[in-house]
Design a protein around this motif. Structure first.
Motif, PDB file in Angstrom:
ATOM      1  N   ASP A  35       0.984  -1.238   0.015  1.00  0.00           N
ATOM      2  CA  ASP A  35       0.111   0.007  -0.134  1.00  0.00           C
ATOM      3  C   ASP A  35       0.736   1.333   0.024  1.00  0.00           C
ATOM      4  O   ASP A  35       0.245   2.292   0.223  1.00  0.00           O
ATOM      5  CB  ASP A  35      -0.947  -0.197   1.152  1.00  0.00           C
ATOM      6  CG  ASP A  35      -0.318  -0.119   2.589  1.00  0.00           C
ATOM      7  OD1 ASP A  35       1.105  -0.011   2.450  1.00  0.00           O
ATOM      8  OD2 ASP A  35      -0.955   0.101   3.456  1.00  0.00           O
ATOM      9  N   PHE A  36       2.193   1.244  -0.176  1.00  0.00           N
ATOM     10  CA  PHE A  36       3.294   2.061  -0.412  1.00  0.00           C
ATOM     11  C   PHE A  36       4.083   1.684  -1.396  1.00  0.00           C
ATOM     12  O   PHE A  36       4.175   0.485  -1.716  1.00  0.00           O
ATOM     13  CB  PHE A  36       3.790   2.660   0.827  1.00  0.00           C
ATOM     14  CG  PHE A  36       4.583   1.588   1.489  1.00  0.00           C
ATOM     15  CD1 PHE A  36       6.158   1.811   1.262  1.00  0.00           C
ATOM     16  CD2 PHE A  36       4.247   0.592   2.238  1.00  0.00           C
ATOM     17  CE1 PHE A  36       6.893   0.726   1.997  1.00  0.00           C
ATOM     18  CE2 PHE A  36       4.993  -0.364   2.643  1.00  0.00           C
ATOM     19  CZ  PHE A  36       6.399  -0.388   2.429  1.00  0.00           C
ATOM     20  N   THR A  37       4.875   2.695  -1.900  1.00  0.00           N
ATOM     21  CA  THR A  37       6.121   2.330  -2.961  1.00  0.00           C
ATOM     22  C   THR A  37       7.307   2.876  -2.320  1.00  0.00           C
ATOM     23  O   THR A  37       7.222   3.793  -1.540  1.00  0.00           O
ATOM     24  CB  THR A  37       5.838   2.883  -4.266  1.00  0.00           C
ATOM     25  OG1 THR A  37       5.649   4.107  -4.165  1.00  0.00           O
ATOM     26  CG2 THR A  37       4.545   2.296  -4.894  1.00  0.00           C
TER      27      THR A  37
ATOM     28  N   PRO B  52      -5.844   0.608  -9.247  1.00  0.00           N
ATOM     29  CA  PRO B  52      -5.491   1.882  -8.772  1.00  0.00           C
ATOM     30  C   PRO B  52      -5.851   2.396  -7.298  1.00  0.00           C
ATOM     31  O   PRO B  52      -6.963   2.114  -7.273  1.00  0.00           O
ATOM     32  CB  PRO B  52      -5.862   3.070  -9.693  1.00  0.00           C
ATOM     33  CG  PRO B  52      -5.954   2.134 -11.132  1.00  0.00           C
ATOM     34  CD  PRO B  52      -6.450   0.737 -10.468  1.00  0.00           C
ATOM     35  N   ALA B  53      -5.070   2.717  -6.487  1.00  0.00           N
ATOM     36  CA  ALA B  53      -5.450   3.234  -5.168  1.00  0.00           C
ATOM     37  C   ALA B  53      -4.444   4.006  -4.739  1.00  0.00           C
ATOM     38  O   ALA B  53      -3.195   3.837  -5.161  1.00  0.00           O
ATOM     39  CB  ALA B  53      -5.575   2.187  -4.082  1.00  0.00           C
ATOM     40  N   PRO B  54      -4.541   5.218  -3.979  1.00  0.00           N
ATOM     41  CA  PRO B  54      -3.690   5.949  -3.543  1.00  0.00           C
ATOM     42  C   PRO B  54      -2.631   5.428  -2.636  1.00  0.00           C
ATOM     43  O   PRO B  54      -2.990   4.570  -1.861  1.00  0.00           O
ATOM     44  CB  PRO B  54      -4.469   7.153  -2.713  1.00  0.00           C
ATOM     45  CG  PRO B  54      -5.604   7.268  -3.266  1.00  0.00           C
ATOM     46  CD  PRO B  54      -5.961   5.634  -3.477  1.00  0.00           C
ATOM     47  N   ARG B  55      -1.328   5.521  -2.948  1.00  0.00           N
ATOM     48  CA  ARG B  55      -0.399   4.923  -2.021  1.00  0.00           C
ATOM     49  C   ARG B  55       0.588   6.016  -1.602  1.00  0.00           C
ATOM     50  O   ARG B  55       1.121   6.787  -2.436  1.00  0.00           O
ATOM     51  CB  ARG B  55       0.478   3.951  -3.078  1.00  0.00           C
ATOM     52  CG  ARG B  55      -0.452   2.614  -3.288  1.00  0.00           C
ATOM     53  CD  ARG B  55       0.441   1.763  -4.277  1.00  0.00           C
ATOM     54  NE  ARG B  55      -0.443   0.407  -4.346  1.00  0.00           N
ATOM     55  CZ  ARG B  55      -1.359   0.334  -5.363  1.00  0.00           C
ATOM     56  NH1 ARG B  55      -1.458   1.303  -6.122  1.00  0.00           N
ATOM     57  NH2 ARG B  55      -1.953  -0.810  -5.481  1.00  0.00           N
ATOM     58  N   ASP B  56       1.270   5.865  -0.569  1.00  0.00           N
ATOM     59  CA  ASP B  56       2.277   6.803  -0.015  1.00  0.00           C
ATOM     60  C   ASP B  56       3.521   6.499  -1.047  1.00  0.00           C
ATOM     61  O   ASP B  56       3.897   5.067  -1.147  1.00  0.00           O
ATOM     62  CB  ASP B  56       2.830   6.622   1.399  1.00  0.00           C
ATOM     63  CG  ASP B  56       1.500   7.334   2.099  1.00  0.00           C
ATOM     64  OD1 ASP B  56       0.816   8.177   1.842  1.00  0.00           O
ATOM     65  OD2 ASP B  56       1.680   7.100   3.464  1.00  0.00           O
ATOM     66  N   ALA B  57       4.562   7.150  -1.420  1.00  0.00           N
ATOM     67  CA  ALA B  57       5.681   7.027  -2.277  1.00  0.00           C
ATOM     68  C   ALA B  57       6.928   7.535  -1.576  1.00  0.00           C
ATOM     69  O   ALA B  57       6.870   8.632  -1.115  1.00  0.00           O
ATOM     70  CB  ALA B  57       5.447   7.624  -3.699  1.00  0.00           C
ATOM     71  N   PHE B  58       7.737   6.593  -1.354  1.00  0.00           N
ATOM     72  CA  PHE B  58       9.082   7.139  -0.691  1.00  0.00           C
ATOM     73  C   PHE B  58      10.066   6.923  -1.797  1.00  0.00           C
ATOM     74  O   PHE B  58      10.250   5.759  -2.489  1.00  0.00           O
ATOM     75  CB  PHE B  58       9.427   6.212   0.455  1.00  0.00           C
ATOM     76  CG  PHE B  58       8.438   6.097   1.561  1.00  0.00           C
ATOM     77  CD1 PHE B  58       8.829   6.963   2.498  1.00  0.00           C
ATOM     78  CD2 PHE B  58       7.353   5.664   1.528  1.00  0.00           C
ATOM     79  CE1 PHE B  58       8.018   7.022   3.845  1.00  0.00           C
ATOM     80  CE2 PHE B  58       6.339   5.475   2.466  1.00  0.00           C
ATOM     81  CZ  PHE B  58       6.731   6.506   3.618  1.00  0.00           C
ATOM     82  N   VAL B  59      10.810   7.933  -1.766  1.00  0.00           N
ATOM     83  CA  VAL B  59      12.060   8.071  -3.060  1.00  0.00           C
ATOM     84  C   VAL B  59      13.350   8.509  -2.203  1.00  0.00           C
ATOM     85  O   VAL B  59      13.489   9.826  -1.638  1.00  0.00           O
ATOM     86  CB  VAL B  59      11.778   8.905  -4.275  1.00  0.00           C
ATOM     87  CG1 VAL B  59      12.921   8.916  -5.149  1.00  0.00           C
ATOM     88  CG2 VAL B  59      10.439   8.794  -4.690  1.00  0.00           C
ATOM     89  N   PHE B  60      14.307   7.886  -2.287  1.00  0.00           N
ATOM     90  CA  PHE B  60      15.422   7.998  -1.715  1.00  0.00           C
ATOM     91  C   PHE B  60      16.733   8.265  -2.514  1.00  0.00           C
ATOM     92  O   PHE B  60      16.804   7.200  -3.497  1.00  0.00           O
ATOM     93  CB  PHE B  60      15.730   6.945  -0.489  1.00  0.00           C
ATOM     94  CG  PHE B  60      15.072   7.053   0.700  1.00  0.00           C
ATOM     95  CD1 PHE B  60      15.119   8.198   1.645  1.00  0.00           C
ATOM     96  CD2 PHE B  60      13.925   6.270   0.963  1.00  0.00           C
ATOM     97  CE1 PHE B  60      14.194   8.183   2.567  1.00  0.00           C
ATOM     98  CE2 PHE B  60      13.145   6.120   1.763  1.00  0.00           C
ATOM     99  CZ  PHE B  60      13.230   7.201   2.676  1.00  0.00           C
TER     100      PHE B  60
END
Length: 265
Positions: free
Chosen positions: A185-187, A236-244
């Motif tokens: 539920d997140f990327t 499709p469903a809203p997901r928190d996205a983390f990019v480092f």
């Protein structure tokens, strides 16, 4: 449709070459986390991979950062660097029980990173995923796995991560295979291809690309042009996205993160 939150950051906050290039000249070392957290929206902590910390340390980190900021923690090497992953239960329990819940709402996903030599064993890896707790002391836990062997490009791996609600880390890397399938539920993306020749590690065109990808992930999509194991995409469903920004050109990483934050605002 609403979108998830995009958080962008770097690995850690203690790095001598950042003094004077990212941190202002003569900035006190004990306030480096405070400064970095004012410029980023997340930080991936690598130190938790190597050793444990006291609850007070996590509590102090939480106090040093603003509302909305999160830490992602790299899981202990004693959990992932082993021949039989199914036997990691005690180590996983020790890791989540060391006091990470003191971060409260500043606690982001836990990143479980595997050696490049670790091959996919469906039975054993499935057993490891079952060891990952959904919560600890009332605090919800989210998990991501970074695998770095070609054998994981297997529909069975995608299916088991999706069933467990565990995200597969997408790594933009010259050294390791990449899997872009969305399973949680997140990327979670790690941009590992930065170069020192670019002021931000990545070129403006590349940063535009990753900004578009981050917006797509947050809206619940699957960005075009990335390597997927399965052709079918999740609903499709809203997901928190983390990019480092985690790469060899580490001196450029904060500038890449700040440039990406400007693009996704």
């Amino acid at each position: 449709m609403s979108t998830g939150t995009i958080r962008v950051g770097i690995g850690g906050w203690t790095y001598e070459p950042w003094r004077g290039t990212f941190f202002p000249p003569k900035w006190p070392a004990k306030r480096e986390l405070e400064y970095a957290a004012g410029k980023m929206t997340a930080i991936e902590v690598n130190g938790t991979y190597y050793s444990g910390f006291k609850p007070a340390t996590f509590a102090n980190w939480a106090k040093a950062v603003p509302d909305g900021f999160v830490f992602t923690l790299k899981g202990s090497r004693f959990c992932t660097n082993r021949k039989v992953l199914a036997e990691a239960g005690e180590s996983v329990g020790r890791f989540v029980g060391q006091g990470i819940v003191e971060l409260g709402d500043r606690l982001g996903p836990i990143l479980w990173q595997f050696m490049a030599t670790k091959k996919f064993d469906a039975e054993d890896f499935g057993a490891f995923l079952k060891l990952l707790p959904a919560a600890h002391e009332g605090v919800a836990l989210r998990h991501a796995v970074q695998v770095r062997h070609d054998s994981f490009a297997d529909p069975a791996f995608i299916a088991m991560c999706r069933a467990a609600g565990v995200a597969i880390v997408y790594a933009d890397s010259a050294d390791y295979p990449a899997i872009a399938d969305v399973t949680g539920d997140f990327t979670y993306a790690r941009l590992e291809n930065g170069v020192e020749e670019e002021p931000a590690g990545y070129s403006p065109t590349e940063l535009d690309h990753w900004a578009a990808a981050a917006r797509d992930w947050a809206a619940g999509g699957a960005p075009e042009g990335l390597p997927y194991v399965e052709a079918a995409k999740p609903a499709p469903a809203p997901r928190d996205a983390f990019v480092f920004f985690i790469n060899g050109a580490k001196v450029r990483a904060p500038h890449g993160a700040m440039a990406l934050i400007e693009r996704v605002r």
